[in-house]
Design a protein around this motif. Structure first.
Motif, PDB file in Angstrom:
ATOM      1  N   GLN A 195       0.799  -1.211  -0.270  1.00 43.63           N
ATOM      2  CA  GLN A 195      -0.039  -0.077   0.101  1.00 43.63           C
ATOM      3  C   GLN A 195       0.967   1.248   0.033  1.00 43.63           C
ATOM      4  N   GLY A 196       0.183   2.386  -0.236  1.00 38.50           N
ATOM      5  CA  GLY A 196       0.744   3.503  -0.230  1.00 38.50           C
ATOM      6  C   GLY A 196      -0.075   4.754  -0.067  1.00 38.50           C
ATOM      7  N   SER A 197       0.363   6.236  -0.275  1.00 36.56           N
ATOM      8  CA  SER A 197      -0.398   7.345  -0.238  1.00 36.56           C
ATOM      9  C   SER A 197       0.317   8.306  -1.268  1.00 36.56           C
ATOM     10  N   GLY A 198      -0.686   8.967  -1.774  1.00 38.54           N
ATOM     11  CA  GLY A 198      -0.321  10.144  -2.638  1.00 38.54           C
ATOM     12  C   GLY A 198      -0.934  11.245  -2.466  1.00 38.54           C
ATOM     13  N   ALA A 199      -0.709  12.178  -3.355  1.00 40.14           N
ATOM     14  CA  ALA A 199      -1.494  13.577  -3.067  1.00 40.14           C
ATOM     15  C   ALA A 199      -2.210  14.196  -4.355  1.00 40.14           C
ATOM     16  N   ASN A 200      -2.225  13.270  -5.310  1.00 38.27           N
ATOM     17  CA  ASN A 200      -3.093  13.671  -6.571  1.00 38.27           C
ATOM     18  C   ASN A 200      -4.160  12.761  -6.863  1.00 38.27           C
ATOM     19  N   ALA A 201      -5.169  12.813  -6.562  1.00 36.26           N
ATOM     20  CA  ALA A 201      -6.355  11.848  -6.702  1.00 36.26           C
ATOM     21  C   ALA A 201      -6.795  12.010  -8.207  1.00 36.26           C
ATOM     22  N   GLU A 202      -6.227  12.968  -8.779  1.00 34.54           N
ATOM     23  CA  GLU A 202      -6.791  13.042 -10.237  1.00 34.54           C
ATOM     24  C   GLU A 202      -5.923  12.097 -11.141  1.00 34.54           C
ATOM     25  N   GLY A 203      -4.895  11.580 -10.750  1.00 32.11           N
ATOM     26  CA  GLY A 203      -4.086  10.586 -11.594  1.00 32.11           C
ATOM     27  C   GLY A 203      -4.462   9.377 -11.193  1.00 32.11           C
ATOM     28  N   LEU A 204      -5.704   8.954 -10.440  1.00 34.79           N
ATOM     29  CA  LEU A 204      -5.887   7.523 -10.227  1.00 34.79           C
ATOM     30  C   LEU A 204      -6.369   6.816 -11.276  1.00 34.79           C
ATOM     31  N   GLN A 205      -7.220   7.358 -12.327  1.00 32.29           N
ATOM     32  CA  GLN A 205      -7.637   6.552 -13.568  1.00 32.29           C
ATOM     33  C   GLN A 205      -6.652   6.241 -14.334  1.00 32.29           C
ATOM     34  N   ALA A 206      -5.693   7.158 -14.502  1.00 27.80           N
ATOM     35  CA  ALA A 206      -4.458   6.931 -15.353  1.00 27.80           C
ATOM     36  C   ALA A 206      -3.739   5.848 -14.741  1.00 27.80           C
ATOM     37  N   ALA A 207      -3.493   5.973 -13.317  1.00 22.21           N
ATOM     38  CA  ALA A 207      -2.764   4.782 -12.729  1.00 22.21           C
ATOM     39  C   ALA A 207      -3.546   3.449 -12.714  1.00 22.21           C
ATOM     40  N   PHE A 208      -4.604   3.559 -12.783  1.00 23.36           N
ATOM     41  CA  PHE A 208      -5.435   1.978 -13.065  1.00 23.36           C
ATOM     42  C   PHE A 208      -5.271   1.570 -14.353  1.00 23.36           C
ATOM     43  N   ASN A 209      -5.153   2.390 -15.377  1.00 25.76           N
ATOM     44  CA  ASN A 209      -5.003   2.135 -16.838  1.00 25.76           C
ATOM     45  C   ASN A 209      -3.432   1.673 -16.911  1.00 25.76           C
ATOM     46  N   ALA A 210      -2.654   2.168 -16.421  1.00 25.28           N
ATOM     47  CA  ALA A 210      -1.279   2.117 -16.390  1.00 25.28           C
ATOM     48  C   ALA A 210      -0.964   0.491 -15.780  1.00 25.28           C
ATOM     49  N   LEU A 211      -1.741   0.138 -14.673  1.00 24.42           N
ATOM     50  CA  LEU A 211      -1.667  -1.019 -13.992  1.00 24.42           C
ATOM     51  C   LEU A 211      -2.152  -2.277 -14.910  1.00 24.42           C
ATOM     52  N   ARG A 212      -3.267  -1.981 -15.497  1.00 23.67           N
ATOM     53  CA  ARG A 212      -3.826  -2.838 -16.554  1.00 23.67           C
ATOM     54  C   ARG A 212      -2.656  -3.135 -17.748  1.00 23.67           C
ATOM     55  N   ASP A 213      -1.985  -2.174 -17.966  1.00 20.98           N
ATOM     56  CA  ASP A 213      -1.209  -2.315 -19.021  1.00 20.98           C
ATOM     57  C   ASP A 213      -0.013  -3.162 -18.790  1.00 20.98           C
ATOM     58  N   GLU A 214       0.363  -3.098 -17.819  1.00 21.41           N
ATOM     59  CA  GLU A 214       1.425  -4.001 -16.918  1.00 21.41           C
ATOM     60  C   GLU A 214       1.086  -5.454 -16.708  1.00 21.41           C
ATOM     61  N   LEU A 215      -0.339  -5.613 -16.301  1.00 22.76           N
ATOM     62  CA  LEU A 215      -0.789  -6.980 -16.276  1.00 22.76           C
ATOM     63  C   LEU A 215      -0.890  -7.799 -17.834  1.00 22.76           C
ATOM     64  N   GLU A 216      -1.183  -6.824 -18.735  1.00 27.15           N
ATOM     65  CA  GLU A 216      -1.137  -7.368 -20.119  1.00 27.15           C
ATOM     66  C   GLU A 216       0.336  -8.171 -20.313  1.00 27.15           C
ATOM     67  N   LYS A 217       1.208  -7.424 -19.890  1.00 27.67           N
ATOM     68  CA  LYS A 217       2.695  -7.903 -20.377  1.00 27.67           C
ATOM     69  C   LYS A 217       3.174  -9.012 -19.445  1.00 27.67           C
ATOM     70  N   ALA A 218       2.425  -9.307 -18.264  1.00 26.21           N
ATOM     71  CA  ALA A 218       2.832 -10.264 -17.381  1.00 26.21           C
ATOM     72  C   ALA A 218       3.000 -11.424 -17.938  1.00 26.21           C
TER      73      ALA A 218
END
Length: 895
Positions: A872-895
């Motif tokens: 787990q972690g903590s950030g200061a920019n909630a507006e970046g969450l959707q982009a973060a979710f998308n990036a995470l899915r991209d990483e799973l595509e490569k797994a």
């Protein structure tokens, strides 16, 4: 010959030749460039620097100074001649005898017969070194003392030229060595083998003045000094080593008993047959026990910075060394008792402070043992994670960052980390660790440089310090006629000052108290005719010159003018109330806690005081209440406050208490309140009767470091105002709750319990609502590259702990599926907690939750980490969450 006798023989030898015996100064001096006194000449620096004239009638002095050097703590025990604490015996001549006198005095003591008070050393085993071109010293050694030319060797500036490291006195030196015999090394004198030839005495011939420069030899010689001085230093421990016939300083009568105690406690053996590492650990225990004990004796308590950090580090190295030697039970009490037994003959004050020293040392041991426990747990977790993520063929290396975290956050020594890593089959990234340590040192050095104000140029005031000490009249009066004998503006002497200027004024006499002993300086004014100077601060220089820091608010003033100096009466009244109340609180504290509660510092200003004392436990409300009661009973008792001028020895016999770190002259001032109730050495101003203090309101107590506590209080009208405010507050709450004030504690307790129950119920409802949504979250899952992925942004203000609860529940519901759960929220203050969970099947396919958390961190300006199955972690920019979710899915595509 016992070490205590060596000390006595040295002192008596020089007293017989006209030197005044000067007691050792405290290890703590008011010097911004020194943590501790590190050389025998340090207390005499003002005389060598020309800032003050020496107060010794014959211009001669001798001392055995306590010294501590801590630059290379890690090297202790590796060599067998160096200690962190040592006793430096010296003789000093201020413009009297020079090279011939210093050389002959040293030689007669070293080679004189034991029956005549000497050390009885064989002159054939003594060698000397002199500076390269110091023919005068070489000739004295050969022609007048009789040392053969072949036993006189010449060395350069690095070895045989002395300076303080700053502009000031310097000069060549001559060192005396003792040949311990061929079994200790090669022949050829000190230049051939400084292990066989042990340096025992350094004679410094201060004859020149050095300029700016760096290092031991990179500076300019500006010219000769007006007076030639002598400063010598004989190492008591090294002479003891020779006279007791032992191999090293750790086997003398002072330290060997500690090693013996360590053998009993650990079951390990010291000396031949033991490993080098074990022998080093025994020496560390012996050395650090003595140094730690002497630091505590002089008022240092363990802490996280400065002197306290050094002491904490020393004590923890003792504990760690004993543990590594095999100790399974606490050992500090045994070590401290042993070293106090060996040192008390030379330092009788240890006996009066024995219980306090034990209390501080044992408390630090208990705290560090808990640290070791928590640090070991973190280490085990790091090892488990490392082994689970590393491939079999890859070397398992504990990161330097993790090793530094263990060291910096948990106080875990790096060598203990290395040993535990070796046992676990791991390596440690020492390059990374050293880099992190280096960065920390650079930050600390920069911070230290920013704070350090260095030596003021006190030579500017020397004329006044030597010839015109200020007469303080403030004990008897608040107004005095005075003459201006000095004016300083912007660091320069001036003859006149004008309206609007800041100035330092030096008077021949003054009623204004100069800041000292915890009491702040008086405020007041200087006036003559239409001229007025407002005094905001008064400081001492050389302990006898009052410097008034003032602003010219009207007119101007000339050097030599007569003025009236006047104390602000209201300021002084509040100041003496607070200062006298400090004495009463100290006395009450010792009644309640016992004699181990020793003053460690104080500050008092009009209406307010704080009192620091050495104590290892938090005071209970009952103890605090009793201290307040005893203090106010002393006020009500109408005790007369008496001051007595007497000798230091007589003051001690009276039972007067002194402040650690303070140096006192032969004549002292004793302040007594109520007979034996309170009697202390004090130069401050006080009320005439304790009833003048008025009420004392104790605000509370707190920790100011390991083994140190602080009490704060108001006095006089400030105490009355405090009580009035508290009374009004209580009455207001009573009216609001419609009850009597005496019923408040019970009612508040009831309301608190109701509030806790309500908060618990709300929390449970909140969690139940979140858990009810897990089915919907699973229903919204998508499949990515064979992984079941659930990524949800939960409602605002869901804590990280609740995120973990929900993520764990979802993981459990996914069962054997290869699932990844990503949850986040946005909380007050813009914080964005997030968590990633991976099922066992997902981890088996190579997914690491810690890596995915780092991916998210980059999009939400945060950081985080954890284990492969949950991070787990903590950030200061909630507006970046959707982009973060998308990036995470991209990483799973490569797994």
């Amino acid at each position: 010959m016992k070490t205590h006798e060596i000390r006595e023989r040295f002192t008596q030898h020089f007293v017989k030749t006209g030197h005044e015996a000067v007691p050792s100064a405290s290890l703590i001096l008011d010097d911004p460039n020194l943590l501790f006194v590190n050389a025998g000449m340090v207390p005499f620096k003002p005389y060598f620097l020309g800032q003050q004239n020496p107060p010794f009638p014959n211009g001669l002095a001798t001392s055995i100074q306590k010294c501590v050097r801590t630059l290379d703590i890690e090297e202790v025990g590796i060599t067998t001649r160096h200690n962190t604490f040592f006793q430096m015996a010296g003789n000093f001549s201020f413009g009297q005898y020079f090279k011939e006198g210093a050389i002959k005095n040293a030689w007669s003591l070293l080679t004189g017969s034991v029956e005549d008070g000497g050390f009885g050393l064989d002159p054939e085993r003594l060698w000397v070194t002199v500076y390269l071109d110091d023919d005068e010293a070489a000739d004295i050694w050969h022609e007048q003392v009789g040392v053969p030319r072949e036993r006189i060797q010449r060395l350069g500036m690095e070895d045989n030229y002395w300076s303080m490291g700053i502009p000031g006195p310097c000069g060549p030196c001559s060192e005396i060595y003792y040949d311990r015999g061929p079994e200790y090394g090669a022949e050829g004198g000190p230049v051939a083998d400084d292990n066989r030839y042990m340096e025992i005495w350094n004679l410094v011939f201060m004859q020149n003045e050095r300029g700016e420069g760096i290092g031991k030899g990179n500076f300019e010689i500006l010219g000769p000094l007006p007076k030639k001085n002598i400063d010598t230093g004989l190492g008591i421990e090294r002479v003891a080593c020779i006279l007791q016939g032992v191999d090293n300083v750790y086997e003398t009568d002072l330290l060997r008993p500690v090693i013996d105690a360590a053998e009993e406690l650990t079951g390990a053996k010291y000396g031949e047959g033991a490993s080098d590492q074990d022998n080093i650990r025994f020496r560390v225990i012996a050395d650090h026990s003595r140094t730690g004990m002497m630091l505590i004796l002089d008022g240092v308590t363990p802490g996280n910075e400065g002197r306290g950090y050094i002491l904490r580090r020393l004590l923890r190295r003792i504990i760690r060394s004993a543990r590594l030697l095999g100790a399974t039970a606490p050992s500090m009490e045994r070590f401290m008792n042993t070293i106090m037994d060996t040192m008390t003959p030379s330092y009788p004050e240890i006996a009066d402070n024995r219980e306090r020293i034990l209390r501080v040392a044992i408390a630090e041991e208990k705290a560090f043992l808990k640290t070791l426990e928590s640090g070991t747990k973190l280490f085990d977790e790091a090892v488990e994670e490392l082994k689970s993520t590393s491939r079999a063929a890859t070397p398992k290396i504990l990161s330097g960052e993790k090793a530094f975290e263990l060291h910096d956050t948990y106080g875990f020594p790096i060598d203990l980390t290395l040993e535990m890593a070796q046992e676990a089959g791991l390596e440690v990234d020492m390059d990374g660790f050293n880099e992190a340590m280096g960065e920390q040192r650079r930050r600390a050095k920069a911070d230290n440089q920013a704070k350090k104000h260095g030596h003021a140029d006190l030579s500017l005031y020397r004329e006044w310090v030597d010839n015109n000490p200020t007469v303080f009249t403030g004990y008897e009066t608040l107004t005095s006629d005075a003459k201006i004998i000095g004016l300083v503006r912007d660091g320069q002497k001036v003859n006149e000052v004008h309206e609007g200027e800041q100035v330092e004024v030096i008077l021949d006499q003054s009623p204004l108290y100069a800041e000292a002993g915890g009491q702040t300086a008086d405020r007041g004014r200087l006036y003559a005719g239409e001229s007025l100077l407002e005094v905001g601060d008064v400081q001492k220089i050389g302990k006898k010159l009052w410097v008034h820091k003032a602003t010219v608010t009207a007119g101007g003033i000339d050097l030599g003018a007569s003025v009236t100096a006047e104390v602000d009466e209201k300021w002084r009244h509040g100041a003496v109330q607070a200062h006298s109340a400090t004495h009463l609180i100290h006395a009450a504290l010792r009644q309640v806690l016992g004699p181990t509660a020793v003053q460690a510092g104080s500050l008092n200003r009009p209406g307010y005081l704080r009192f620091d004392f050495n104590y290892t436990e938090q005071l209970s409300p009952a103890q605090l209440e009793e201290i307040a009661l005893i203090t106010n009973q002393a006020v009500d008792a109408h005790f007369a406050v008496n001051t007595i001028e007497t000798s230091l020895e007589q003051a001690k016999q009276m039972g007067a208490m002194a402040l650690f770190g303070e140096s006192y002259g032969s004549q002292v001032r004793v302040v007594e309140m109520g007979g034996p109730f309170s009697i202390e050495l004090c130069g401050g101003t006080h009320v005439a009767n304790t009833s003048e203090i008025g009420p004392v309101s104790v605000l509370g107590e707190s920790s100011v470091g390991s083994g140190a506590r602080r009490i704060e209080a108001y006095s006089g009208m400030d105490a009355f105002r405090y009580y009035s405010k508290e009374t009004a507050l209580v009455e207001g709450i009573s009216r609001e709750l419609k009850i009597q004030s005496e019923d408040l504690p019970e009612r508040i307790a009831q309301l608190t319990e109701k509030l806790k129950a309500a908060e618990k119920q709300i929390d449970e409802l909140h969690k139940a609502r979140l858990m009810a949504q897990t089915a919907d979250m699973i229903g919204g899952a998508i499949t990515v590259n064979g992984f079941t992925v659930i990524s949800v942004r939960l409602p605002n203000n869901v804590s990280g702990g609740d995120l973990r609860t929900v993520a764990t529940d979802i993981k459990n519901r996914l069962g054997d599926e290869a699932g990844v759960v990503v949850l986040a929220s946005e909380n007050e203050g813009g914080k964005t907690p997030f968590i990633v969970g991976a099922t066992k099947a997902a981890v088996a396919r190579g997914i690491k939750a810690g890596d995915l958390v780092k991916t998210i961190s980059g999009y939400v300006d945060g950081k985080g980490g954890g284990k492969p199955d949950m991070a787990q972690g903590s950030g200061a920019n909630a507006e970046g969450l959707q982009a973060a979710f998308n990036a995470l899915r991209d990483e799973l595509e490569k797994a």
